[in-house]
Design an enzyme around this catalytic site. Structure first.
Site, PDB file in Angstrom:
ATOM      1  N   ASP A  95       0.804  -1.175   0.102  1.00 40.39           N
ATOM      2  CA  ASP A  95       0.059   0.175   0.033  1.00 40.39           C
ATOM      3  C   ASP A  95       0.831   1.226  -0.022  1.00 40.39           C
ATOM      4  OD1 ASP A  95      -2.099   1.725   0.091  1.00 40.39           O
ATOM      5  OD2 ASP A  95      -2.820   1.178   2.022  1.00 40.39           O
ATOM      6  N   ALA A  96       1.517   1.490  -1.054  1.00 39.63           N
ATOM      7  CA  ALA A  96       2.164   2.474  -1.308  1.00 39.63           C
ATOM      8  C   ALA A  96       1.754   3.997  -1.931  1.00 39.63           C
ATOM      9  CB  ALA A  96       3.547   2.310  -2.315  1.00 39.63           C
ATOM     10  N   LYS A  97       0.610   3.791  -2.734  1.00 37.98           N
ATOM     11  CA  LYS A  97      -0.090   4.923  -3.291  1.00 37.98           C
ATOM     12  C   LYS A  97       0.654   5.885  -3.928  1.00 37.98           C
ATOM     13  CE  LYS A  97      -3.891   4.805   0.243  1.00 37.98           C
ATOM     14  NZ  LYS A  97      -3.522   3.940   1.347  1.00 37.98           N
ATOM     15  N   ARG A  98       1.394   5.210  -5.022  1.00 40.82           N
ATOM     16  CA  ARG A  98       2.358   6.098  -5.617  1.00 40.82           C
ATOM     17  C   ARG A  98       1.553   6.620  -6.875  1.00 40.82           C
ATOM     18  NH1 ARG A  98       5.464   5.889  -1.535  1.00 40.82           N
ATOM     19  NH2 ARG A  98       7.113   4.783  -1.189  1.00 40.82           N
TER      20      ARG A  98
END
Length: 280
Positions: A95-98
């Site tokens: 869950d990095a939401k890049r």
């Protein structure tokens, strides 16, 4: 032919159920578990979670921010956590939401989805708000290696509505446009009767969610458990895509730690709440 992430997820769900458990080692939880708020505590927290979840759930979601806060030592713990989970047959969505453009987005794609990366994951979360097309590098790598991408579409936080519910001249919301774009990328796999690589994040507590029929990709659904989302909500929102819907729970399970046995019981009890995603 490379198996898609969607196929891998369905295979895992056939034996482990459709539940995603988050690993969220935020400061208050480290303290509640009697662990130091440093990289050593982070490592022990992660080790316990791996023991509890690696063979009990289909999908585990480490929250990257809580590792990143400890710098290189935190990333080292994350690398080990991802690697160990995957070695034990558990799918991992980081869950990095890049979200970025061009070569920078390509760098993020390589970091999270390339098989040779130390952070190589089965899937990654991304933000489309620099334009859906800016995410093309991560989509390309996902297609090449059968990895997954979860695009933020209609999130469960209340602040999101002012942006994600905005509509175009045709009355189509931003969140629906994102779902439609993801469905278009999955369409070639639909023609082959395979679930695609591109999923979306849609909150389980939404009163006016985007239509998901025809997505042909996985749906990550935060907002269940502590936040109040139910199996009924998940089933209603997912509709005919319920077989690809994965409710995400973190706090309700992690609150039962640090005992591994208690965490495993919490997973079992939570999963029992979502056996068939009943719809009204």
């Amino acid at each position: 032919m490379t198996q898609t992430f969607g196929e891998n997820l369905l295979d895992a769900a056939s034996t482990r159920g459709r539940l995603c458990v988050g690993i969220d080692p935020h400061e208050s939880l480290l303290r509640a578990w009697g662990l130091p708020v440093d990289a050593t505590g982070l490592a022990e927290f992660s080790r316990i979670c791996v023991e509890a979840f690696a063979d009990t759930v289909a999908l585990v979601k480490p929250q990257v921010a809580f590792y990143e806060r400890f710098g290189s030592r935190g990333f080292a713990v994350l690398e080990e956590t991802i690697g160990t989970l995957r070695e034990r047959g558990c799918l991992v969505v980081s869950d990095a939401k890049r979200g970025d453009i061009g070569s920078t987005m390509a760098g993020y794609a390589t970091a999270w989805l390339d098989p040779g990366s130390p952070l190589s994951s089965d899937a990654v979360t991304v933000s489309p708000y620099l334009g859906f097309g800016s995410l093309q590098p991560v989509f390309d790598l996902a297609e090449e290696h059968g990895r997954g991408v979860f695009v933020l579409a209609a999130t469960s936080n209340p602040e999101a509505r002012v942006l994600q519910d905005q509509t175009d001249a045709s009355g189509v919301s931003i969140s629906q446009q994102i779902v439609n774009e993801a469905a278009a990328l999955n369409a070639p796999h639909l023609a082959q009767h395979r679930a695609g690589n591109i999923g979306v994040v849609v909150g389980a507590t939404l009163t006016d969610p985007p239509a998901l029929s025809g997505l042909n990709g996985a749906i990550l659904m935060p907002g269940v458990g502590t936040q109040g989302g139910t199996a009924q909500d998940v089933g209603t929102i997912a509709g005919d895509m319920a077989h690809l819907a994965f409710p995400n729970v973190s706090r309700a399970v992690l609150a039962q730690g640090p005992d591994v046995g208690n965490l495993r019981v919490a997973v079992s009890e939570t999963a029992a709440e979502f056996p068939g995603f009943p719809r009204s």
